[in-house]
Design a protein around this motif. Structure first.
Motif: not given
Length: 237
Positions: A86-93
């Motif tokens: 899922d690409p949304s999980t690749l963004w930093p927090s």
């Protein structure tokens, strides 16, 4: 006997070479296609190369570095949606973004700061250039005096050298006249003569100073006597 043994060995070697050449020599079929016989077979890979390899994070044998977000980004960048990530999980927090921003502020200047630094450096270079030009102008203004001073120093050095040479020639002439032969300036006789002449010169200077002092005292006494006589003259009349 030895010749026969050598002959048999040569025949065996020739046969072995011919067999090996026939095994790997190319053969041409009737249709003109070149057929190459190979002595080995490629071993098929046991991995499925048609589908991307996605490590199982639940498996204990999977290395830890394959379970990180960095590896997930790498897989998604290589295989895209086929990686199943899922690409949304690749963004930093948000916390990671704050750390990145703080690090950039600490180690990397902003655009305004960089422009200010450039302006400061340009101003420093301009000030240095103006100071250098001012120094050059001041030195050029002093150039005539400096050249005149240099010429005077050179002239004085030449005159001093000329005087020293004349003094040396005079001393050599006096030494030759005193000893009756030419004397080496480095000899002990010449050095002793110089010491004697220096003593005589000091005595002459002392006598001249004493004579001059006596003359000044006599002139002062005569002046004082004349003043007393002029002062006492009107009183007696």
């Amino acid at each position: 006997m030895a010749a026969s043994v050598l002959g048999r060995r040569a025949v065996l070697l020739t046969d072995a070479i011919s067999v090996s050449l026939n095994a790997f020599s190319p053969k041409i079929c009737n249709h003109g296609v070149l057929l190459q016989t190979a002595g080995y077979h490629v071993k098929l890979s046991r991995f499925n190369v048609k589908e991307p390899f996605i490590p199982d994070k639940q498996n204990e044998r999977t290395p830890e570095w394959q379970k990180t977000a960095k590896h997930d980004r790498k897989l998604f960048g290589r295989y895209g949606s086929s990686s199943g990530i899922d690409p949304s999980t690749l963004w930093p927090s948000r916390a990671q973004l704050d750390d990145i921003i703080a690090e950039e502020k600490q180690w990397q200047s902003s655009l305004e700061e960089m422009l200010q630094n450039i302006a400061v450096k340009d101003k420093e270079l301009a000030d240095k250039r103006r100071a250098r030009e001012k120094l050059i102008a001041a030195n050029m203004a002093k150039m005539p005096d400096m050249v005149a001073k240099w010429r005077m120093e050179k002239r004085e050095a030449r005159e001093k050298k000329k005087e020293e040479k004349a003094k040396r020639d005079r001393l050599l002439a006096e030494a030759q006249e005193r000893f009756g032969h030419t004397v080496d300036p480095r000899s002990t006789k010449f050095q002793d003569m110089l010491k004697d002449m220096e003593k005589e010169e000091r005595k002459k200077r002392k006598l001249l100073k004493r004579k001059k002092r006596e003359e000044e005292q006599g002139m002062f006494a005569a002046t004082a006597t004349g003043d007393n006589a002029s002062a006492s003259g009107p009183a007696t009349s």
